[in-house]
Each structure stands twice: as structure tokens, then as C-alpha cells.
Design a protein around this motif. Structure first.
Motif, PDB file in Angstrom:
ATOM      1  N   LEU A  54       0.873  -1.172   0.000  1.00 21.16           N
ATOM      2  CA  LEU A  54       0.000   0.000   0.000  1.00 21.16           C
ATOM      3  C   LEU A  54       0.910   1.220   0.000  1.00 21.16           C
ATOM      4  N   SER A  55       1.278   1.672  -1.171  1.00 20.91           N
ATOM      5  CA  SER A  55       2.218   2.768  -1.333  1.00 20.91           C
ATOM      6  C   SER A  55       1.441   4.082  -1.314  1.00 20.91           C
ATOM      7  N   ALA A  56       1.032   4.479  -0.120  1.00 24.91           N
ATOM      8  CA  ALA A  56       0.248   5.696   0.080  1.00 24.91           C
ATOM      9  C   ALA A  56       0.436   6.157   1.522  1.00 24.91           C
ATOM     10  N   CYS A  57       0.078   7.393   1.789  1.00 21.75           N
ATOM     11  CA  CYS A  57       0.244   7.954   3.135  1.00 21.75           C
ATOM     12  C   CYS A  57      -0.653   7.265   4.159  1.00 21.75           C
ATOM     13  N   GLU A  58      -0.087   6.987   5.313  1.00 23.91           N
ATOM     14  CA  GLU A  58      -0.810   6.561   6.514  1.00 23.91           C
ATOM     15  C   GLU A  58      -1.736   5.363   6.307  1.00 23.91           C
ATOM     16  N   THR A  59      -1.333   4.425   5.454  1.00 23.80           N
ATOM     17  CA  THR A  59      -2.187   3.268   5.189  1.00 23.80           C
ATOM     18  C   THR A  59      -2.173   2.246   6.319  1.00 23.80           C
ATOM     19  N   ALA A  60      -1.234   2.372   7.264  1.00 26.27           N
ATOM     20  CA  ALA A  60      -1.194   1.434   8.394  1.00 26.27           C
ATOM     21  C   ALA A  60      -1.961   1.964   9.603  1.00 26.27           C
ATOM     22  N   LEU A  61      -2.474   3.176   9.494  1.00 25.72           N
ATOM     23  CA  LEU A  61      -3.213   3.738  10.619  1.00 25.72           C
ATOM     24  C   LEU A  61      -4.631   3.196  10.658  1.00 25.72           C
ATOM     25  N   GLY A  62      -5.253   3.315  11.811  1.00 25.50           N
ATOM     26  CA  GLY A  62      -6.632   2.880  11.988  1.00 25.50           C
ATOM     27  C   GLY A  62      -7.028   3.110  13.419  1.00 25.50           C
ATOM     28  N   ARG A  63      -8.071   2.464  13.845  1.00 20.78           N
ATOM     29  CA  ARG A  63      -8.576   2.598  15.205  1.00 20.78           C
ATOM     30  C   ARG A  63      -8.491   1.248  15.899  1.00 20.78           C
ATOM     31  N   MET A  64      -8.084   1.278  17.175  1.00 15.60           N
ATOM     32  CA  MET A  64      -8.052   0.040  17.952  1.00 15.60           C
ATOM     33  C   MET A  64      -9.468  -0.501  18.080  1.00 15.60           C
ATOM     34  N   SER A  65      -9.614  -1.781  17.823  1.00 14.92           N
ATOM     35  CA  SER A  65     -10.915  -2.425  17.957  1.00 14.92           C
ATOM     36  C   SER A  65     -10.875  -3.325  19.179  1.00 14.92           C
ATOM     37  N   GLY A  66     -11.977  -4.015  19.444  1.00 18.99           N
ATOM     38  CA  GLY A  66     -12.003  -4.954  20.556  1.00 18.99           C
ATOM     39  C   GLY A  66     -10.860  -5.944  20.423  1.00 18.99           C
ATOM     40  N   GLY A  67     -10.192  -6.234  21.507  1.00 22.36           N
ATOM     41  CA  GLY A  67      -9.012  -7.090  21.432  1.00 22.36           C
ATOM     42  C   GLY A  67      -7.789  -6.234  21.199  1.00 22.36           C
ATOM     43  N   ASP A  68      -6.887  -6.700  20.352  1.00 20.49           N
ATOM     44  CA  ASP A  68      -5.635  -5.967  20.163  1.00 20.49           C
ATOM     45  C   ASP A  68      -5.368  -5.601  18.705  1.00 20.49           C
ATOM     46  N   GLU A  69      -6.389  -5.573  17.867  1.00 16.53           N
ATOM     47  CA  GLU A  69      -6.190  -5.296  16.455  1.00 16.53           C
ATOM     48  C   GLU A  69      -6.543  -3.858  16.108  1.00 16.53           C
ATOM     49  N   VAL A  70      -5.877  -3.338  15.083  1.00 16.95           N
ATOM     50  CA  VAL A  70      -6.190  -2.017  14.557  1.00 16.95           C
ATOM     51  C   VAL A  70      -7.065  -2.212  13.328  1.00 16.95           C
ATOM     52  N   ALA A  71      -8.277  -1.633  13.362  1.00 13.36           N
ATOM     53  CA  ALA A  71      -9.185  -1.720  12.215  1.00 13.36           C
ATOM     54  C   ALA A  71      -8.738  -0.693  11.183  1.00 13.36           C
ATOM     55  N   GLY A  72      -8.409  -1.150   9.987  1.00 12.08           N
ATOM     56  CA  GLY A  72      -7.965  -0.240   8.938  1.00 12.08           C
ATOM     57  C   GLY A  72      -7.570  -1.009   7.695  1.00 12.08           C
ATOM     58  N   LEU A  73      -6.900  -0.334   6.779  1.00 12.99           N
ATOM     59  CA  LEU A  73      -6.550  -0.921   5.490  1.00 12.99           C
ATOM     60  C   LEU A  73      -5.660  -2.158   5.608  1.00 12.99           C
ATOM     61  N   THR A  74      -4.646  -2.099   6.472  1.00 16.33           N
ATOM     62  CA  THR A  74      -3.732  -3.238   6.604  1.00 16.33           C
ATOM     63  C   THR A  74      -4.466  -4.482   7.096  1.00 16.33           C
ATOM     64  N   ARG A  75      -5.255  -4.326   8.128  1.00 17.45           N
ATOM     65  CA  ARG A  75      -5.986  -5.461   8.712  1.00 17.45           C
ATOM     66  C   ARG A  75      -6.941  -6.081   7.696  1.00 17.45           C
TER      67      ARG A  75
END
Length: 109
Positions: A54-75
Motif C-alpha cells: 500500500l504505497s500511500a500515506c498513513e495506510t497502516a493507521l486505523g482505530r483500535m478495535s475490541g481485542g488488540d487489532e487495529v481496524a484499517g486498510l492493513t488489517r
């Protein structure tokens, strides 16, 4: 279904911190088609790739969801079938990203 060793999205990303499922990749859509590929649409692509970039700005960012995962593009790329996702936590310039990605792909081969 997309199936390949490598899928590379060289585009812009849009992060929605309030509603992570509406984070998206900007696309060059055909006339009359949406120009965003949203997180909630990605699982339908059924991507099976060794590596997704994902060659774009801030594609690894997201919001913490239940548990320990970040909800976003990477996930969601991992959920859609990717083995590995390369993404960014920061804003990046087009020029430096192009140089980095050329070297990344050269070394990956």
C-alpha cells in the motif's frame, strides 16, 4: 479473485478515524464509477497474494478495535487473503516513496 505473488497499490489513502470502515484508497475509476475503494469493500476482492504493498500515506493507521487489532486498510487486506502487507504510518512524499518502492521491489526480487 486477484491472485499473484505481489499486488501494489500506488495511490493516495484516506483515513477516517471516526469510522475506520470508510477509510479508503483513491482510485482512477472509470466514468460513473466510485473513485474510492473503501475498507468495507476490500474483503469482496478476495485477494490472494504473497505481498500487498500500500504505497500511500498513513495506510497502516486505523482505530483500535475490541481485542488488540487495529481496524484499517492493513488489517482488512490480511483478512481479504494477503500473506503480508507493506504499509505506512506516516505522510510520505511522492518522490521519496517512488525511490523507496523502486529499491524495495529490486531487493524483493
Amino acid at each position: 479473485m486477484l491472485s499473484d505473488d505481489l499486488v501494489h497499490f500506488a495511490t493516495h489513502g484516506e483515513l477516517s478515524e471516526e469510522a475506520p470502515l470508510f477509510s479508503a484508497l483513491v482510485t482512477a475509476a472509470a466514468p460513473g464509477q466510485p473513485d474510492l475503494l473503501s475498507v468495507y469493500e476490500l474483503p469482496d476482492l478476495n485477494i490472494h497474494a504473497r505481498v500487498i504493498v500500500l504505497s500511500a500515506c498513513e495506510t497502516a493507521l486505523g482505530r483500535m478495535s475490541g481485542g488488540d487489532e487495529v481496524a484499517g486498510l492493513t488489517r482488512v487486506m490480511l483478512t481479504a487473503g494477503a500473506d503480508t502487507v507493506v504499509s505506512s504510518l506516516w505522510r510520505v512524499s511522492d518522490r521519496s516513496t517512488a525511490i523507496l518502492m523502486l529499491d524495495f521491489h529490486r531487493r524483493l526480487r
